[in-house]
Each structure stands twice: as C-alpha cells, then as structure tokens.
Design an enzyme around this catalytic site. Structure first.
Site: not given
Ligand code: GUN
Length: 298
Positions: A54, A98, A121
């Site tokens: 990311k 995350q 998100d």
């Molecule tokens: N954990 C698994 N997928 C995601 C996501 O798309 N965003 C975040 N913040 N955590 C995750």
C-alpha cells in the site's frame, strides 16, 4: 475452452494511471497531495507485506504518505491518541489501521475512532450503513468489495437479475459485497445469497451461482464439481500454503482450485494477481476521493 482470466493486475494498472493524472490535477489546483496515514501494529508478516504494498503504491502516485509501525505491546489508549491526532490533521485525508490488531486491543473501538470522512478502508459503521442504504456513493466503500465490483464492471459481467452467491460473511468482504451487488441500480441488481460456516449445503448454493464470490480464507474450500459451467468466479482467498525456498516469498493459493476450475467456468480471478491488486487500487481511489472532498474539489 478454458476460462477468461480476470487480470486484476492489468485492471489495477489502468486505475492507477487514471489516479496518477487526477493526483497531478489536485496538486496543480491546491498545492496539496492526497495524504494517507498507514498504521501497522505488531509483527504479523502478512499484514506487514500488505502495508508495504500500500505504501509503495501511494508513493508511486505522489501521495503525502505517513507510515507508522508500532510495537506489538502498543496500548489501545496510545493507538486512540494517534488516530485522534490524524483525525485533526488537515494534511491527512485517509487513515488506515491494518487489521487484525494484536490481542488486547479492541478492534471495533479503534475502527469506530477513525473520522468516517477519513475512513478510506470503509470499515466505520457509518460507511457500512451508507453502503447498505445507497451503495456507498456518499461514503467510502471497503476496498476489496469495491475492487470486485470494478473487475465485474470493467469486464462487462451482467449482474442484472444474476444469481450471485457469496461464500463468507465478514464485515470486510462478504457482507459489503452482498450489499453492493443487491443494490437496485444499473450497476448491480443481482439476486444475492450469503453462505457461511453455518450453511447446510454449500455445494447446492455454489452450483446455482452465475457469479460466485469466495471469501472464506480456506484453501480449496470450493470444489470444482460445485461450479456452474460458464460462471464467473471471484476468488478473494489469499492463503499462504508454503514458502518458496529460492525467493523466500510465500506461496499463495485461493479458496478455489484454480487449475481445475478454469476448465469449467467462463471467467475466474487468479491468486495472486486477481482481487489483491484491485484492493490496493481502490484504497488509492478512496484516498484521492477523500482528498478532493476535503480540499473542496468535489
Ligand atoms: N486486513 C485485511 N484486509 C484489510 C484491509 O483491506 N484494510 C485493513 N485496514 N486491514 C485489512
């Protein structure tokens, strides 16, 4: 004839090129770049690898990127204080924590603490509510469901009245993709069934699916003989099934047996290179959208 491979890497490249141009316009008009903060707590290797991808993508688009790595023993109060700081920071348009978080931190409370207008998100209950009420046009749609919908749209899959079966009911994928594809609008309007660990006859439901979205996190859960010939299969599973000793990288597999499924269905996403890159592209798209809103351009 083997299935058409839905190449998420190629589609995500197109989206990133479109976004790069948009970021240039934003900077030209306002002197500010979209600002994204990523917060990683602890040492989960899969999470670290996702966040690294990311961050790399955000940097490649010219975002103002702040990457925070916190130790496993970070307290919930410390994490709250950090989120509060970035909620108030005008140069930050997106905040991503995350998941999963280490044991002892209340994940729900942390997600709820993020300003819904910076929740790129799309996990905040307000954004999930907006998704259900109106397809998320005035909020943020979670990135994986948004990416799935974009793959279907750009591939020209007709959802109108289609039988969609979703395997998995997580708040991150299963529930929001079901809500999105059932919306009454000309990009969706499907008949959606959600299946899960309590479903009595999973094979029965999968066999009916024109579009099958599998997000269970169980390698090989969906058997090739459960697939409808010609169906469109979206495999969201990212399972680490081993380690390549030469490269030191994890070997990934989806929830569907790709090699056998592609001889039966009409279209299928590979793992890796299907939904994964789309999730990152949609995070970037949400952040650009948030920046435009905050900077008065939308
Ligand atoms: N954990 C698994 N997928 C995601 C996501 O798309 N965003 C975040 N913040 N955590 C995750």
């Amino acid at each position: 004839m083997p299935a058409k491979i839905l190449d998420g890497t190629a589609i995500s490249r197109q989206i990133l090129d479109e976004l790069r141009a948009e970021v240039g316009e934003i900077v030209k008009k306002t002197g500010k770049a979209p600002g994204l903060v990523t917060i990683l707590v602890g040492n989960n290797p899969a999470s670290a690898s996702y966040v690294a991808s990311k961050v790399k993508t955000a940097e490649s688009l010219g975002f103002h990127e702040v990457q925070i790595n916190l130790p496993e023993e970070t307290t919930e109060a410390e994490l709250h204080a950090l989120i509060e700081k970035y909620n108030e920071d005008d140069d930050v348009h997106g905040i991503l924590v995350q998941l999963p978080l280490p044991k002892g931190i209340n994940e729900k409370a942390i997600v709820n603490a993020i300003d819904p207008d910076k929740d790129v998100d799309g996990f905040h209950p307000l954004n999930l509510g907006k998704l259900l009420a109106s397809g998320g046009k005035d909020g943020f749609v979670p990135c994986t469901p948004a990416g799935i919908k974009e793959i279907l749209r750009r591939t020209g899959v007709n959802l109108d009245g289609a039988e969609v079966v979703v395997v998995g009911r997580s708040n991150i994928v299963g529930k929001p993709i079901a809500g999105l594809l059932a919306q009454k609008d000309d990009t969706a309007n499907a008949t959606v069934t959600i299946t899960h660990t309590g479903t009595k006859d999973l094979a029965f439901h999968c066999r009916r699916a024109d579009v099958l979205v599998v997000a269970a996190g169980v390698p090989g859960l969906v058997k090739p003989e459960w697939l409808k010939p010609g169906a469109c299969v979206i495999d969201v599973g990212v399972n680490r099934i081993g380690m390549n000793e030469k490269t030191g990288k994890a070997i990934l597999s989806g929830d569907v047996d790709f090699a056998r499924a592609r001889e039966i269905v009409g279209m299928i996403t590979p793992v890796p290179g299907g939904v994964g890159p789309m999730t990152i592209a949609m995070l970037m798209k949400n952040t650009v959208r948030s920046a435009k809103r905050h900077l008065g351009l939308e």
